[in-house]
Design a protein around this motif. Sequence first.
Motif, PDB file in Angstrom:
ATOM      1  N   TRP A 289      29.416 -13.338  10.609  1.00  0.00           N
ATOM      2  CA  TRP A 289      27.929 -13.494  11.318  1.00  0.00           C
ATOM      3  C   TRP A 289      28.585 -13.258  12.707  1.00  0.00           C
ATOM      4  O   TRP A 289      27.433 -12.574  13.264  1.00  0.00           O
ATOM      5  CB  TRP A 289      29.294 -15.267  11.857  1.00  0.00           C
ATOM      6  N   SER A 290      30.011 -12.704  12.955  1.00  0.00           N
ATOM      7  CA  SER A 290      29.695 -11.822  14.656  1.00  0.00           C
ATOM      8  C   SER A 290      28.948 -10.104  14.214  1.00  0.00           C
ATOM      9  O   SER A 290      28.213  -9.373  15.406  1.00  0.00           O
ATOM     10  CB  SER A 290      31.186 -11.135  14.787  1.00  0.00           C
ATOM     11  N   ARG A 291      28.960  -9.956  13.456  1.00  0.00           N
ATOM     12  CA  ARG A 291      27.828  -8.381  13.106  1.00  0.00           C
ATOM     13  C   ARG A 291      26.448  -8.932  12.953  1.00  0.00           C
ATOM     14  O   ARG A 291      26.605  -8.008  13.557  1.00  0.00           O
ATOM     15  CB  ARG A 291      28.628  -7.841  11.807  1.00  0.00           C
ATOM     16  N   ALA A 292      26.759  -9.944  12.451  1.00  0.00           N
ATOM     17  CA  ALA A 292      25.129 -10.105  12.872  1.00  0.00           C
ATOM     18  C   ALA A 292      24.450 -10.315  14.258  1.00  0.00           C
ATOM     19  O   ALA A 292      22.822 -10.188  14.223  1.00  0.00           O
ATOM     20  CB  ALA A 292      24.463 -12.235  11.789  1.00  0.00           C
ATOM     21  N   ILE A 293      25.711 -11.560  15.276  1.00  0.00           N
ATOM     22  CA  ILE A 293      24.603 -11.689  16.554  1.00  0.00           C
ATOM     23  C   ILE A 293      25.030 -10.135  17.178  1.00  0.00           C
ATOM     24  O   ILE A 293      23.959  -9.704  18.304  1.00  0.00           O
ATOM     25  CB  ILE A 293      26.006 -12.618  16.624  1.00  0.00           C
ATOM     26  N   LEU A 294      26.030  -9.642  16.700  1.00  0.00           N
ATOM     27  CA  LEU A 294      25.626  -8.072  17.185  1.00  0.00           C
ATOM     28  C   LEU A 294      24.836  -7.428  17.000  1.00  0.00           C
ATOM     29  O   LEU A 294      24.053  -6.420  18.436  1.00  0.00           O
ATOM     30  CB  LEU A 294      27.115  -7.616  16.899  1.00  0.00           C
ATOM     31  N   ALA A 295      24.422  -7.216  16.406  1.00  0.00           N
ATOM     32  CA  ALA A 295      23.499  -6.730  15.643  1.00  0.00           C
ATOM     33  C   ALA A 295      22.016  -7.752  15.830  1.00  0.00           C
ATOM     34  O   ALA A 295      20.577  -6.432  15.687  1.00  0.00           O
ATOM     35  CB  ALA A 295      23.711  -6.542  13.681  1.00  0.00           C
ATOM     36  N   SER A 296      22.409  -8.463  16.526  1.00  0.00           N
ATOM     37  CA  SER A 296      20.503  -9.142  16.199  1.00  0.00           C
ATOM     38  C   SER A 296      19.263  -8.358  17.727  1.00  0.00           C
ATOM     39  O   SER A 296      19.057  -8.317  18.232  1.00  0.00           O
ATOM     40  CB  SER A 296      20.586 -10.713  16.660  1.00  0.00           C
ATOM     41  N   ARG A 297      20.258  -8.407  18.564  1.00  0.00           N
ATOM     42  CA  ARG A 297      20.209  -8.144  19.500  1.00  0.00           C
ATOM     43  C   ARG A 297      19.524  -6.519  19.697  1.00  0.00           C
ATOM     44  O   ARG A 297      18.552  -6.397  20.407  1.00  0.00           O
ATOM     45  CB  ARG A 297      21.863  -7.107  21.295  1.00  0.00           C
ATOM     46  N   VAL A 298      20.077  -5.429  19.491  1.00  0.00           N
ATOM     47  CA  VAL A 298      19.493  -4.390  19.075  1.00  0.00           C
ATOM     48  C   VAL A 298      18.041  -4.378  18.452  1.00  0.00           C
ATOM     49  O   VAL A 298      17.228  -3.681  18.339  1.00  0.00           O
ATOM     50  CB  VAL A 298      20.530  -3.265  18.227  1.00  0.00           C
ATOM     51  N   ARG A 299      18.314  -5.194  16.817  1.00  0.00           N
ATOM     52  CA  ARG A 299      16.897  -5.161  17.031  1.00  0.00           C
ATOM     53  C   ARG A 299      16.074  -5.952  17.479  1.00  0.00           C
ATOM     54  O   ARG A 299      14.888  -5.383  17.361  1.00  0.00           O
ATOM     55  CB  ARG A 299      16.944  -6.526  14.903  1.00  0.00           C
ATOM     56  N   ALA A 300      16.092  -7.370  18.306  1.00  0.00           N
ATOM     57  CA  ALA A 300      15.189  -7.269  19.258  1.00  0.00           C
ATOM     58  C   ALA A 300      14.971  -6.460  20.135  1.00  0.00           C
ATOM     59  O   ALA A 300      13.960  -6.719  20.176  1.00  0.00           O
ATOM     60  CB  ALA A 300      15.784  -9.054  19.405  1.00  0.00           C
ATOM     61  N   LYS A 301      15.659  -5.791  20.644  1.00  0.00           N
ATOM     62  CA  LYS A 301      14.906  -5.055  21.453  1.00  0.00           C
ATOM     63  C   LYS A 301      13.857  -4.041  20.915  1.00  0.00           C
ATOM     64  O   LYS A 301      12.991  -3.663  21.482  1.00  0.00           O
ATOM     65  CB  LYS A 301      16.425  -3.747  22.604  1.00  0.00           C
ATOM     66  N   LEU A 302      14.653  -3.406  19.204  1.00  0.00           N
ATOM     67  CA  LEU A 302      13.532  -2.262  18.637  1.00  0.00           C
ATOM     68  C   LEU A 302      11.730  -3.229  18.470  1.00  0.00           C
ATOM     69  O   LEU A 302      11.200  -2.735  18.781  1.00  0.00           O
ATOM     70  CB  LEU A 302      13.890  -2.352  17.269  1.00  0.00           C
ATOM     71  N   LYS A 303      11.929  -4.857  18.253  1.00  0.00           N
ATOM     72  CA  LYS A 303      11.059  -5.145  18.173  1.00  0.00           C
ATOM     73  C   LYS A 303       9.958  -5.397  19.249  1.00  0.00           C
ATOM     74  O   LYS A 303       8.971  -5.773  19.098  1.00  0.00           O
ATOM     75  CB  LYS A 303      11.082  -7.005  17.254  1.00  0.00           C
TER      76      LYS A 303
ATOM     77  N   ASN B  53      38.121  -3.306  28.158  1.00  0.00           N
ATOM     78  CA  ASN B  53      37.369  -3.385  26.764  1.00  0.00           C
ATOM     79  C   ASN B  53      35.939  -4.069  27.627  1.00  0.00           C
ATOM     80  O   ASN B  53      34.769  -3.561  27.448  1.00  0.00           O
ATOM     81  CB  ASN B  53      38.033  -5.033  26.450  1.00  0.00           C
ATOM     82  N   GLN B  54      35.877  -3.067  28.520  1.00  0.00           N
ATOM     83  CA  GLN B  54      34.707  -3.351  29.914  1.00  0.00           C
ATOM     84  C   GLN B  54      33.694  -2.593  29.268  1.00  0.00           C
ATOM     85  O   GLN B  54      32.304  -2.890  29.052  1.00  0.00           O
ATOM     86  CB  GLN B  54      34.548  -3.761  30.920  1.00  0.00           C
ATOM     87  N   VAL B  55      34.249  -1.353  28.711  1.00  0.00           N
ATOM     88  CA  VAL B  55      33.119  -0.312  28.381  1.00  0.00           C
ATOM     89  C   VAL B  55      32.886  -0.317  27.052  1.00  0.00           C
ATOM     90  O   VAL B  55      31.515   0.134  26.893  1.00  0.00           O
ATOM     91  CB  VAL B  55      34.107   1.309  28.468  1.00  0.00           C
ATOM     92  N   LYS B  56      33.617  -1.289  25.829  1.00  0.00           N
ATOM     93  CA  LYS B  56      32.802  -1.428  24.878  1.00  0.00           C
ATOM     94  C   LYS B  56      32.307  -2.928  24.903  1.00  0.00           C
ATOM     95  O   LYS B  56      30.941  -2.150  23.761  1.00  0.00           O
ATOM     96  CB  LYS B  56      34.069  -1.945  23.770  1.00  0.00           C
ATOM     97  N   MET B  57      32.008  -3.681  26.225  1.00  0.00           N
ATOM     98  CA  MET B  57      31.414  -4.514  25.176  1.00  0.00           C
ATOM     99  C   MET B  57      30.637  -4.976  25.605  1.00  0.00           C
ATOM    100  O   MET B  57      29.355  -5.209  25.043  1.00  0.00           O
ATOM    101  CB  MET B  57      31.648  -5.588  26.636  1.00  0.00           C
ATOM    102  N   GLU B  58      29.071  -3.715  26.645  1.00  0.00           N
ATOM    103  CA  GLU B  58      28.149  -4.292  27.055  1.00  0.00           C
ATOM    104  C   GLU B  58      27.404  -3.649  25.524  1.00  0.00           C
ATOM    105  O   GLU B  58      27.651  -2.244  25.161  1.00  0.00           O
ATOM    106  CB  GLU B  58      27.947  -4.042  28.374  1.00  0.00           C
ATOM    107  N   LEU B  59      26.035  -3.656  25.409  1.00  0.00           N
ATOM    108  CA  LEU B  59      25.345  -2.896  24.311  1.00  0.00           C
ATOM    109  C   LEU B  59      24.379  -2.901  24.788  1.00  0.00           C
ATOM    110  O   LEU B  59      23.950  -3.895  25.109  1.00  0.00           O
ATOM    111  CB  LEU B  59      25.803  -4.187  22.591  1.00  0.00           C
TER     112      LEU B  59
END
Lengths: 392, 209
Positions: B105-119, A386-392
């Motif tokens: 909510w999980s999708r929103a959390i994961l997406a928010s980071r991308v959005r924050a980076k873009l902003k 899972n490590q590879v997937k986790m970091e975004l």
Amino acid sequence: MDLTGGFGARSGGGGGGGGPYREPIGLESLHLGDEFRQLVTTTTTTLLPPDNAAGSFTALLELPPTQAVELLHFTDSSSSSQAAAGIGGGDIIITPSPPPPPLHSFGGGTTLTFPSNSALMERAARFSVIATEQQNNNGNNNNNETPTSSVPSNSSDRVKTEPPETDSAMENQSLCPNQTNRSGKRKDFDKKVKSSTKKNKSSEETEKLPYVHVRARRGQATDSHSLAERARREKINARMKLLQELVPGCDKIQGTALVLDEIINHVQSLQRQVEMLSMRLAAVNPRIDFNLDTILASENGSLMDGSFSGTAMQLAWPHQAIETEQSFHHRQLQPPPPPPPQQWPFDGLNQPVWGREEDQTHGNDHSNLMAVSENVMVGSANLHPNQVKMEL
Amino acid sequence: MVNSNLFPSIEATGGESSTESRRKKPRISETEAEIEARRINEESLKRWKTNRVQQIYASKLVEALRRVRQRSTNEPDKVVSVAAREIRETADRVLAASAKGTTRWSRAILASRVRAKLKKHKKAAKKSAGNCKSRKAAATETNRIKLPAVDRKLKFLGRLVPGCRKVSVPNLLDEATDYIAALEMQVRAMEALAELLTAAAPRTTLTGP
């Protein structure tokens, strides 16, 4: 029956007699007026339904709507004959001739399938439940909900027991011409608790069909809006109940607003706890640097499954992990295992730190850590895939 | 008159609650709505309640934290609060990742980071979002003085659960159920991890404020 005297008196009284009986037919019946008067006069003279055991008021209810409905059927001779047969029970004679023309206009003014539907239901009221099968053959083109709802809501309880069976059976059989009415829901009418078998049957039917089925309970309004409202309310209330069970201390509370208060408080407290814990972790962090997974790996040998997938992250780590696990197994929670060898491929920054602290920490802490973390940490081998997937 | 006695069903149009209280509890199983909701709830509880899930989360968290640590070791030592924020965000992301994308909510959390980076790249600190918020708040104030209490609370709950501001009420309640279960698991895991780490470093001098 005393009510027949009342009938006679009212019909004799004339216009006033038509008043109370307008309501049963529903909204459309407002312009009945004269027709009803005629109806009442004709019916009271000829009719005395013998099987009105349910109560005197049912006689009141069933008579005029029944008769109005029957009289409405005179365009359709077949149904009228059936109606005559149905209503009769033997003794009742319907005098068809006087009212048809005005009633035609009445029938035209109302909703489309109102007459036949109500006729079915009135007939159903007379007969037992078994007789509903007959009706299914008769009235197949009327899946309109509004007439069904308008009439039974005004009828007696006995009448109401029949429509559920009728409706559920009908909706299985016929293609509904009015798809818009069935946009999201089909409405059925609930039965009394004693007729549980019928309820089971219709519940089975409802499960097969792809809509959300809503039941109107006894004594509740059955027009489409309130049914939709009721379905929505039931959904929301079901979910609120589950939330109540989840949040501690919500069981005792009555009322949606207070329960929501509690839920909000709970969520906020959980979020605050996460904040606190992250601050604690941040405080702990600078020294340990999160290299404790090695310690954890050694402790949790019992928890590890053997599924190591050697990803490129740490090359020698799986090796070492396995070794420590085996050694751990051998020793079985005995004096702490020898400090993990230094050749673990941590990055250069961390390694000196680790080397510094290793000897100090390992000796004392293994026992503590083992005791504390036995149930908590899993074998870190699980991380690898899972490590590879986790970091975004 | 006669009408009121004869047609109680008409009167009872709005009296659903009274009808229910009069009606005895049905011996037959719950309504479909309850069955469906219970199914959802059981799923979410089973997902977040087991020990194994907690352990998996904890180990994943350790890994993620270590990676974040490695990334930021180049910079000088941060204030505890900044580090705490990073850790919390990491923990939330790991939690959202373990939800496997089934909840909003999980999708929103994961997406928010991308959005924050873009902003961050696009606009410096213009805070146009702040302006929008204040304008919107003012608009709602003028439109209606106060929404009914329940609606206000539902809206507030929608703001608490990430990514659920404009979600329908039943969905919001579902999301809240899952979110609460997930948060509880997160708290348990982080608690244990913190215990572990503080126990592992008894002699460390905490460099804090």
